[in-house]
Every structure is written in structure tokens, then in C-alpha cells.
Design a protein around this motif. Structure first.
Motif, short mmCIF file in Angstrom:
data_model
loop_
_atom_site.label_atom_id
_atom_site.label_comp_id
_atom_site.label_asym_id
_atom_site.label_seq_id
_atom_site.Cartn_x
_atom_site.Cartn_y
_atom_site.Cartn_z
N THR A 72 -3.84 2.67 -6.13
CA THR A 72 -4.13 1.25 -5.90
C THR A 72 -5.00 1.00 -4.67
OG1 THR A 72 -2.04 1.08 -4.67
CG2 THR A 72 -2.02 0.47 -7.02
N ILE A 99 -0.35 2.95 -12.59
CA ILE A 99 -0.86 2.86 -11.23
C ILE A 99 0.15 3.44 -10.25
CG2 ILE A 99 -2.23 0.80 -11.75
CD1 ILE A 99 -0.12 -0.87 -10.28
N TYR A 125 -0.08 -6.42 -4.42
CA TYR A 125 -1.09 -5.98 -5.37
C TYR A 125 -0.76 -6.50 -6.77
CZ TYR A 125 -4.63 -2.63 -7.06
OH TYR A 125 -5.75 -2.04 -7.59
#
Length: 310
Positions: A72, A99, A125
């Protein structure tokens, strides 16, 4: 339990052609999924968009392709959402986005980003990534991420997201907010006693469906287990020194990666895969590593895929 394989880019100018062939072979073998890591070779999302989509006149393989995983920190979540949606479009909606944080040695020492507060980073995120994947605009001002954006990227259904989660807080985050987790170097006892209870409790508390648990481990069906373990110890040695994987190996009581690899006869490997299913694994993904035994290993995976071990 679904059965899949890991993919390797292999390097060289024909890497994408070979990757396409490997995905097609996995589909022809009846496997359910094929996963590509994003390390320092091919970009996983670009490669899967190219190699995972049918050429003109070819049939769609129907196999799920996934990233396991895309770090990420190096990609803003708006950019990752756009690329992931494009990849899903290219492969007809058969893409799952995995991810993860990667590791301090990569993020700080190699790339120069701060690896501080990784849990906060991932939570922030996801505040940007998940709405964009669902087609919603975002206006997010968090401690580690900011974004005010909307995407016009075409969507082909819902795009599943998995998080590489090993620590308890990260597992709770994965269970509460995404579709599940993808594991590496994590043995059956650790999955049964720690991973599955933690992530499934978080999913239940958040009123989400049961989490998907994708477990990846090295596999070799062979009559020479000692030689195969030596190869596994050599090929996967680096993972025994990375803190997150080291913690999982320690929980399992394993000295190193070779101790969690599935190595032995067809009966032995079949039993260990069944043990993973019993531990709560929803998807077993084999990292086929022993070239002399490749045909026997794949034959067993073909046998198990239609069985869908419960």
C-alpha cells in the motif's frame, strides 16, 4: 475449500506470455485461482490485466486471478483503486485485490517511506480505497492519507479485497472491513487457534459475512522429502528472517519455512491440506517449488480441486 496456485513472472521478455500460459494451464487443470505477488519483477496488476484476459478469439478461462499482495505505501489509494478497477475490467470481473503493508526493510530502507503506525496507515488507506472501488466519491482527511476524488473507471460487479493480516489488530481490521485475509508461512495450528478465531470474531461483530482465509504455503509431492526440504529451506530462507513471518513460524513451533512447507507423498500432502481445511482455511494456494516433482504436485492439486474439501 478452493484450490489455487501462486504464479511466478520468471523474468525475461516473454514473461507475460509464460504467465498467460500458466494461468490457462491452471484453469485447464480445474484449479479455482491463480495469484501473483508484487515484489520487484512484473507489476502484479498490469501483468494480471494483460495475462489474465482472453486474447481475441480465445475463450475466457473463468479462473479467479488475484494479487498477493500489492504493497500500500508506494501507491496512493486513489491510484490503486483506479488500477484495480481497470484490472478487474480487463479480466471480466475475475480479479481479487490483495493488499498489504509489506515490510519495514522494503518500505523504509528501500523506498524511503515511514513505516510508523502501520495499523493507522491501513485503516486510513481503506477509508479511501473501499468507497472508490464501490463507485462512490471520497473526501477523506485522515492522519496518514488525504483524498478528495471520484473515479469514472468502469466497474464489473463488486471487487473483493483481501488484506495480508498476521497481527491481532490487523486481523480484526481485516475481518471488520474487507473480505478476508491472505496468509503466507502460517501453519495449520496457528490458523486454527489464532488466525481464524480472531478474524471471524471481528467479521461477526461487524455483521459481515464470514471472512475468506487464503493460506499460501510451499508444496512438493515427492519420494525424496529430505532433498525437497533442503530446497525449501534454501529457496524460502529470507521469509524466516522477516519479523511478521517469523512471528507466525514461532507460533507454529517451526524453526524455518521448510517446517511449514507441505512435503511428502500424495497421502501425506493430501492429509495436510485437509488439516488446513479443518482449521478454517477457505482457499489453499500452493507455491509449487520443487521442479523434479512438479508433475506429481500438480496432479494432486488437480485431484483435490473438484473435491472442494470441507
Amino acid at each position: 475449500m478452493r484450490i489455487g496456485i501462486t504464479l511466478s513472472d520468471g523474468g525475461g521478455p516473454d514473461a507475460l506470455t509464460r504467465l498467460r500460459d500458466d494461468i490457462a494451464r491452471a484453469a485447464d487443470d480445474g484449479l479455482h485461482s491463480a495469484w501473483l505477488s508484487n515484489i520487484f519483477g512484473l507489476d502484479a496488476l498490469t501483468a494480471l490485466a494483460v495475462a489474465g484476459s482472453p486474447l481475441p478469439g480465445e475463450r475466457d478461462t473463468g479462473i479467479e486471478v488475484g494479487s498477493a499482495v500489492v504493497p500500500t505505501y508506494p501507491r496512493h489509494p486513489v491510484a490503486l483503486a483506479q488500477q484495480a478497477l481497470t484490472t478487474a475490467l480487463a479480466v471480466g470481473g475475475r480479479f481479487t485485490l490483495g493488499i498489504g503493508l509489506s515490510h519495514r526493510v522494503v518500505i523504509e530502507d528501500m523506498l524511503g517511506y515511514s513505516f510508523d503506525r502501520p495499523l493507522r496507515h491501513l485503516s486510513d488507506y481503506l477509508d479511501v480505497l473501499l468507497p472508490l472501488l464501490d463507485g462512490d466519491p471520497v473526501d477523506v482527511r485522515r492522519e496518514t492519507v488525504r483524498a478528495a476524488a471520484a473515479l469514472g473507471t468502469p466497474r464489473v460487479g463488486r471487487l473483493p479485497v483481501l488484506v495480508a493480516a498476521l497481527g491481532p489488530k490487523m486481523l480484526e481490521l481485516a475481518g471488520a472491513r474487507v473480505d478476508g485475509t491472505v496468509l503466507w508461512m502460517t501453519g495449520p495450528r496457528t490458523i486454527r487457534e489464532y488466525i481464524v478465531p480472531t478474524i471471524q470474531a471481528a467479521a461477526s461483530t461487524a455483521a459481515r459475512p464470514p471472512a475468506r482465509v487464503v493460506a499460501m504455503l510451499p508444496v512438493a509431492v515427492t519420494d525424496e522429502p529430505d532433498a525437497a526440504r533442503e530446497r525449501a529451506a534454501r529457496e524460502f530462507r529470507m521469509y524466516g528472517g522477516l519479523p511478521s513471518y517469523r512471528a507466525m513460524l514461532d507460533r507454529e513451533g517451526a524453526a524455518g519455512p521448510a517446517d511449514v512447507a507441505l512435503i511428502g507423498s500424495e497421502e501425506s500432502v493430501r492429509d495436510r491440506i485437509a488439516e488446513l481445511a479443518g482449521a478454517g482455511v477457505t482457499d489453499f494456494v500452493a507455491a509449487e517449488f520443487s521442479a523434479p516433482d512438479a508433475a506429481r504436485t500438480r496432479a494432486l492439486l488437480r485431484e483435490l480441486a473438484p473435491a472442494r474439501l470441507a
